[in-house]
Design a protein around this motif. Structure first.
Motif, mmCIF file in Angstrom:
data_model
loop_
_atom_site.group_PDB
_atom_site.id
_atom_site.type_symbol
_atom_site.label_atom_id
_atom_site.label_comp_id
_atom_site.label_asym_id
_atom_site.label_seq_id
_atom_site.Cartn_x
_atom_site.Cartn_y
_atom_site.Cartn_z
ATOM 1 N N ILE A 115 1.328 -1.409 0.173
ATOM 2 C CA ILE A 115 -0.212 -0.175 -0.272
ATOM 3 C C ILE A 115 0.641 1.399 0.067
ATOM 4 C CG2 ILE A 115 -1.592 1.418 1.502
ATOM 5 C CD1 ILE A 115 -3.001 -1.522 1.801
ATOM 6 N N GLY A 116 2.259 1.627 0.384
ATOM 7 C CA GLY A 116 2.799 1.952 1.131
ATOM 8 C C GLY A 116 3.945 2.431 0.090
ATOM 9 N N HIS A 117 3.724 1.764 -0.904
ATOM 10 C CA HIS A 117 5.451 1.022 -2.287
ATOM 11 C C HIS A 117 4.914 2.818 -2.653
ATOM 12 C CE1 HIS A 117 7.160 0.542 -6.170
ATOM 13 N NE2 HIS A 117 7.853 0.195 -4.596
ATOM 14 N N ALA A 118 5.944 4.000 -3.360
ATOM 15 C CA ALA A 118 5.724 4.680 -4.513
ATOM 16 C C ALA A 118 5.278 4.670 -5.588
ATOM 17 C CB ALA A 118 7.351 5.400 -4.276
ATOM 18 N N THR A 119 4.926 3.606 -6.414
ATOM 19 C CA THR A 119 4.915 3.704 -7.839
ATOM 20 C C THR A 119 3.025 2.940 -7.131
ATOM 21 O OG1 THR A 119 5.203 1.443 -8.017
ATOM 22 C CG2 THR A 119 6.777 3.061 -8.565
ATOM 23 N N VAL A 120 2.258 2.720 -6.344
ATOM 24 C CA VAL A 120 1.333 2.637 -5.470
ATOM 25 C C VAL A 120 0.137 3.600 -6.200
ATOM 26 C CG1 VAL A 120 0.483 3.295 -3.313
ATOM 27 C CG2 VAL A 120 -0.304 1.303 -4.254
ATOM 28 N N ARG A 121 -1.397 2.702 -6.877
ATOM 29 C CA ARG A 121 -1.925 4.157 -7.383
ATOM 30 C C ARG A 121 -3.631 3.054 -7.577
ATOM 31 N NH1 ARG A 121 -2.296 2.186 -11.916
ATOM 32 N NH2 ARG A 121 -0.530 2.325 -13.679
ATOM 33 N N HIS A 122 -4.649 3.409 -7.267
ATOM 34 C CA HIS A 122 -5.749 3.260 -7.454
ATOM 35 C C HIS A 122 -5.975 3.472 -9.479
ATOM 36 C CE1 HIS A 122 -10.489 3.483 -6.704
ATOM 37 N NE2 HIS A 122 -9.957 1.960 -7.210
ATOM 38 N N THR A 126 -10.117 -0.255 -12.997
ATOM 39 C CA THR A 126 -10.750 -1.353 -13.370
ATOM 40 C C THR A 126 -10.960 -1.848 -11.350
ATOM 41 O OG1 THR A 126 -7.961 -1.889 -12.942
ATOM 42 C CG2 THR A 126 -8.324 -2.620 -14.881
ATOM 43 N N GLY A 127 -10.541 -0.413 -10.567
ATOM 44 C CA GLY A 127 -11.065 -0.684 -9.311
ATOM 45 C C GLY A 127 -9.918 -1.747 -8.453
ATOM 46 N N LEU A 128 -8.824 -1.298 -9.510
ATOM 47 C CA LEU A 128 -7.672 -2.236 -8.282
ATOM 48 C C LEU A 128 -6.725 -1.415 -7.689
ATOM 49 C CD1 LEU A 128 -7.056 -5.486 -11.103
ATOM 50 C CD2 LEU A 128 -8.392 -5.563 -8.828
ATOM 51 N N VAL A 129 -6.169 -1.961 -7.041
ATOM 52 C CA VAL A 129 -4.462 -0.354 -6.951
ATOM 53 C C VAL A 129 -3.419 -1.893 -7.076
ATOM 54 C CG1 VAL A 129 -3.294 0.068 -5.042
ATOM 55 C CG2 VAL A 129 -5.928 -0.325 -4.355
ATOM 56 N N VAL A 130 -2.795 -1.036 -7.723
ATOM 57 C CA VAL A 130 -1.508 -1.990 -8.437
ATOM 58 C C VAL A 130 -0.668 -0.482 -8.250
ATOM 59 C CG1 VAL A 130 -3.424 -2.142 -10.395
ATOM 60 C CG2 VAL A 130 -2.358 -0.089 -10.875
ATOM 61 N N SER A 131 1.059 -1.789 -8.829
ATOM 62 C CA SER A 131 1.847 -0.422 -8.644
ATOM 63 C C SER A 131 3.117 -1.371 -8.924
ATOM 64 C CB SER A 131 2.226 -0.782 -6.789
ATOM 65 O OG SER A 131 2.776 -1.809 -6.581
ATOM 66 N N ASP A 132 4.092 -0.963 -9.085
ATOM 67 C CA ASP A 132 5.519 -1.912 -9.481
ATOM 68 C C ASP A 132 5.408 -3.191 -9.014
ATOM 69 O OD1 ASP A 132 5.594 -0.326 -11.574
ATOM 70 O OD2 ASP A 132 8.173 0.978 -10.474
ATOM 71 N N THR A 133 4.865 -3.158 -7.355
ATOM 72 C CA THR A 133 5.667 -4.366 -7.029
ATOM 73 C C THR A 133 4.409 -5.594 -7.033
ATOM 74 O OG1 THR A 133 4.606 -3.580 -4.797
ATOM 75 C CG2 THR A 133 7.598 -3.218 -5.631
ATOM 76 N N LEU A 134 2.550 -4.846 -7.561
ATOM 77 C CA LEU A 134 1.529 -5.669 -7.454
ATOM 78 C C LEU A 134 0.785 -5.481 -8.658
ATOM 79 C CD1 LEU A 134 0.281 -4.786 -3.982
ATOM 80 C CD2 LEU A 134 0.611 -7.130 -4.828
ATOM 81 N N PRO A 135 1.696 -6.225 -9.327
ATOM 82 C CA PRO A 135 0.810 -5.651 -11.518
ATOM 83 C C PRO A 135 -0.280 -6.342 -11.082
ATOM 84 C CG PRO A 135 3.091 -6.879 -11.096
ATOM 85 C CD PRO A 135 3.058 -6.628 -10.033
#
Length: 192
Positions: A115-122, A126-135
């Motif tokens: 949740i706190g990763h710098a690249t995280v976004r909603h 898609t309704g998904l929270v994504v980031s570089d670590t959670l593609p």
């Protein structure tokens, strides 16, 4: 929204996957989660100290048995050493306290880091929270549920601190003023 996972009957939970939220409060949720996470982790020493006192008569006595989930060979020598442990290790001691086993899941640092990763976004499409670590992403509702859960832990933490404050008062167990004594007499209660 975070309570939905708890109140929707099990057979209807798959329907929540189709839920699309058109509000984006992810920044607020992320900040609330991180602040609550850090606050709860700073208070882990108190329930552990209480448990040590109940079991062994000393808040700094962790006994001789190391939690099975840890690879360390010995327990901390006192509460100061406990405070220096990483949150994961602290949580393994908290998990041994009856009724507090669920904190380990609520305070999962993988969730916090994701949740706190710098690249995280909603991603609103898609309704998904994504980031570089959670593609692959995590459903926004799951993030809201995690925030709701961490606030459960925060509430329990505050109750523990309140209890400690009360019992550590020099007035604990004494009548502290005439008003209290008058109320007790009026109700026919014995003085404490």
């Amino acid at each position: 929204m975070g309570i939905l996972r708890r109140i929707v009957p099990d057979q209807r939970l798959p329907l929540l996957g189709d839920l699309t939220l058109f509000r984006d409060e992810f920044d607020i949720l992320r900040d609330l989660y991180q602040q609550a996470f850090e606050t709860v982790c700073k208070t882990l020493r108190y329930p552990v100290a209480a448990q040590n006192t109940i079991k062994r008569g000393d808040p700094s006595d962790f006994g001789g048995v190391v939690p099975q989930t840890l690879t360390r060979k010995a327990n901390p020598k006192d509460l100061a050493a406990f405070e220096k442990l990483v949150n994961y290790e602290k949580l393994q001691y908290v998990a041994q306290i009856p009724g507090m086993e669920g904190w380990v899941g609520l305070l999962d640092n993988k969730t916090r880091n994701a949740i706190g990763h710098a690249t995280v976004r909603h991603d609103l499409r898609t309704g998904l929270v994504v980031s570089d670590t959670l593609p692959a992403g995590v459903h926004y509702l799951d993030v809201a549920s995690d925030v709701f859960g961490i606030f459960d832990a925060l509430c329990i933490s505050l109750q523990v601190l309140r209890g400690i404050r009360i019992v550590s008062s020099p007035d604990f167990g004494k009548e502290t003023n005439d008003v209290e004594a008058s109320v007790r007499r009026a109700l026919g209660l014995p003085s404490s």
